[in-house]
Design an enzyme around this catalytic site. Structure first.
Site, mmCIF file in Angstrom:
data_model
loop_
_atom_site.group_PDB
_atom_site.id
_atom_site.type_symbol
_atom_site.label_atom_id
_atom_site.label_comp_id
_atom_site.label_asym_id
_atom_site.label_seq_id
_atom_site.Cartn_x
_atom_site.Cartn_y
_atom_site.Cartn_z
ATOM 1 N N CYS A 142 0.628 -1.482 -0.556
ATOM 2 C CA CYS A 142 -0.544 0.109 0.280
ATOM 3 C C CYS A 142 0.703 1.352 0.051
ATOM 4 C CB CYS A 142 -1.011 -0.235 1.287
ATOM 5 S SG CYS A 142 -0.186 -0.307 2.901
ATOM 6 N N HIS A 221 -2.874 5.632 6.067
ATOM 7 C CA HIS A 221 -1.642 6.283 6.796
ATOM 8 C C HIS A 221 -1.463 7.294 5.779
ATOM 9 C CE1 HIS A 221 -0.004 1.745 6.369
ATOM 10 N NE2 HIS A 221 -0.552 0.890 5.588
HETATM 11 P P1 NAD Z 1 -5.317 -10.789 5.227
HETATM 12 O O1 NAD Z 1 -4.973 -11.709 7.098
HETATM 13 O O2 NAD Z 1 -7.074 -9.974 6.082
HETATM 14 O O3 NAD Z 1 -5.599 -11.914 4.455
HETATM 15 C C1 NAD Z 1 -5.432 -13.281 4.547
HETATM 16 C C2 NAD Z 1 -6.298 -13.892 4.285
HETATM 17 O O4 NAD Z 1 -5.541 -16.014 3.940
HETATM 18 C C3 NAD Z 1 -7.124 -13.871 5.648
HETATM 19 O O5 NAD Z 1 -8.582 -14.419 5.580
HETATM 20 C C4 NAD Z 1 -6.556 -16.207 6.177
HETATM 21 O O6 NAD Z 1 -7.174 -16.615 6.126
HETATM 22 C C5 NAD Z 1 -6.105 -16.345 4.652
HETATM 23 N N1 NAD Z 1 -4.641 -17.599 4.387
HETATM 24 C C6 NAD Z 1 -4.513 -18.422 5.601
HETATM 25 N N2 NAD Z 1 -3.398 -19.143 5.213
HETATM 26 C C7 NAD Z 1 -3.862 -19.163 4.205
HETATM 27 C C8 NAD Z 1 -3.284 -19.594 2.766
HETATM 28 N N3 NAD Z 1 -2.217 -20.694 3.510
HETATM 29 N N4 NAD Z 1 -3.662 -20.043 1.452
HETATM 30 C C9 NAD Z 1 -4.744 -19.362 1.128
HETATM 31 N N5 NAD Z 1 -5.344 -18.582 1.743
HETATM 32 C C10 NAD Z 1 -4.904 -18.135 3.592
HETATM 33 O O7 NAD Z 1 -4.405 -10.422 5.205
HETATM 34 P P2 NAD Z 1 -4.482 -9.218 4.452
HETATM 35 O O8 NAD Z 1 -4.631 -7.658 5.323
HETATM 36 O O9 NAD Z 1 -5.715 -9.139 3.070
HETATM 37 O O10 NAD Z 1 -3.498 -8.973 3.396
HETATM 38 C C11 NAD Z 1 -2.646 -9.866 2.182
HETATM 39 C C12 NAD Z 1 -1.881 -9.361 1.523
HETATM 40 O O11 NAD Z 1 -1.973 -8.050 1.356
HETATM 41 C C13 NAD Z 1 0.342 -9.348 2.805
HETATM 42 O O12 NAD Z 1 1.168 -10.090 1.367
HETATM 43 C C14 NAD Z 1 -0.358 -8.228 3.037
HETATM 44 O O13 NAD Z 1 1.534 -7.525 2.920
HETATM 45 C C15 NAD Z 1 -0.803 -7.333 1.638
HETATM 46 N N6 NAD Z 1 -1.322 -6.052 2.124
HETATM 47 C C16 NAD Z 1 -2.026 -5.833 3.063
HETATM 48 C C17 NAD Z 1 -2.531 -4.537 2.851
HETATM 49 C C18 NAD Z 1 -3.290 -4.111 4.272
HETATM 50 O O14 NAD Z 1 -2.969 -3.040 4.392
HETATM 51 N N7 NAD Z 1 -4.032 -5.381 5.006
HETATM 52 C C19 NAD Z 1 -2.518 -3.020 2.323
HETATM 53 C C20 NAD Z 1 -1.398 -3.586 1.300
HETATM 54 C C21 NAD Z 1 -1.104 -4.962 1.337
#
Ligand code: NAD
Length: 345
Positions: A142, A221
């Site tokens: 992000c 942020h």
């Molecule tokens: P999150 O924890 O909200 O969601 C992740 C999901 O994946 C959950 O539903 C979890 O149950 C599931 N999961 C767990 N193990 C798994 C597996 N082995 N296979 C498939 N699914 C599985 O996380 P998020 O915030 O959505 O982040 C996901 C990615 O996006 C990360 O790389 C993070 O760094 C990136 N990201 C997050 C944000 C943010 O602010 N939340 C912003 C930009 C990028």
């Protein structure tokens, strides 16, 4: 032309938004989403009639005993797709990559993975053409997405000699009850922070140094930027105009009285796009100051949604579905309701 069939592996903060965004695109079809265990998000997937698959070590019986219908395991979902968007937690994407390789499937990873998880890192305004035809891409995080978009604008118009940015980062996403801090300000003691090098995965020659600290807020942020431009813009208004006329930037004007991130997110709730998201870089007209070649500006980044349109453009770049990055961005943003000529706005 047949629609590109997209699977979303991981239906959390990013995955559920990307799934909705895919379902809205004219040239893509959402073939299913995955969860590791039953949850309110799994329930929402079912309510939206998204085929639900069991990911990771999850057990189908747990879903079934919760009354949730599952269409199969992750391997079954991958077999139905042309591309998978991995939205699993940080570092799990790298593990999941083995599944995608075994299925000979194209894959898009998120910014929580290291850059070497994919052939290239991606930002739609920054390096769309370099991503064309790739089999694996990483959509940068992000904060990096926000910096890369702004860099794309400033480089095009005036060039950048050097950029110093301080990132005031949210402590947790709104639904995360176990993260913090709930009081205090926590500096990121790695100096400079990793964000600058991450922006260079998009613009390898960009001179940028970032520092970061984490504060007790969940909304957005905020970046505090000082950029030494290569050429001086005529006026601060010219800079404002450059941002305002670029897709995925939203500028608040003084008369709107949007003093900070609470008002920005209230505007997002009023607008009602996606999950009441703010997918654009948010700037304040009054928060842009020019002193010769020295540009100062604030920008706010809605961490939960800014990467969502970028994931869509990454798919389009991979399959060469648009003639230019600008065309892809326009298609994505119209479908998401981000453009004023679209139904959702
Ligand atoms: P999150 O924890 O909200 O969601 C992740 C999901 O994946 C959950 O539903 C979890 O149950 C599931 N999961 C767990 N193990 C798994 C597996 N082995 N296979 C498939 N699914 C599985 O996380 P998020 O915030 O959505 O982040 C996901 C990615 O996006 C990360 O790389 C993070 O760094 C990136 N990201 C997050 C944000 C943010 O602010 N939340 C912003 C930009 C990028």
């Amino acid at each position: 032309m047949a629609k590109v069939r997209v699977a979303v592996n991981g239906f959390g903060t990013i995955g559920k938004r990307v799934a909705d965004a895919v379902a809205r695109q004219p040239d893509m079809e959402l073939v299913g989403v995955s969860k590791t265990r039953p949850s309110f998000e799994a329930r929402r997937a079912q309510e939206k009639h998204y085929p639900l698959y069991v990911a990771g070590e999850g057990k189908a019986a747990e879903f079934e005993s919760a009354g949730l219908k599952v269409a199969g395991r992750i391997g079954d979902l991958l077999a139905r797709a042309d591309v998978v968007v991995d939205a699993a937690p940080d570092k799990i994407g790298k593990e999941n990559r083995k599944l995608y390789e075994a299925a000979k499937l194209r894959a898009i990873f998120q910014g929580g993975e290291k850059a070497d998880v994919a052939e290239a890192s991606f930002n739609a305004l920054g390096n769309y053409d370099a991503a064309r035809g790739k089999r694996t891409l990483r959509v940068v995080s992000c904060n990096t997405t926000g910096l890369a978009r702004a860099a794309a604008v400033l480089r095009t118009h005036w060039g950048i000699d050097h950029w110093e940015a301080t990132l005031v980062r949210r402590g947790a996403d709104p639904a995360e009850s176990k993260r913090g801090p709930i009081n205090g300000i926590v500096p990121t003691l790695q100096l400079p922070s990793h964000h600058g090098p991450d922006v260079r995965t998009i613009f390898p020659d960009l001179s940028i140094a970032t520092t970061a600290l984490v504060v007790p807020t969940t909304l957005m942020h905020v970046h505090v930027n000082h950029v030494r431009l290569a050429r001086a813009p005529d006026t601060a208004k010219a800079v404002l105009h450059a941002f305002e006329t670029t897709p995925r930037f939203h500028v608040f004007h003084p008369w709107e009285h949007a003093d900070g991130t609470p008002e920005v997110m209230e505007y997002a709730r009023d607008r009602g796009i996606g999950f009441n998201d703010m997918m654009e870089n948010v700037l304040w007209e009054e928060g842009i100051r020019l002193d010769g070649r020295d540009l100062y500006f604030f920008q706010a980044i809605h961490q939960e949604s800014i990467v969502v349109p970028e994931n869509i453009d990454a798919i389009r770049a991979m399959f060469d579905l648009a003639k230019t990055g600008a065309e892809s961005i326009a298609t994505t943003d119209r479908a998401l309701g981000l453009r004023s000529d679209s139904a959702g706005s």
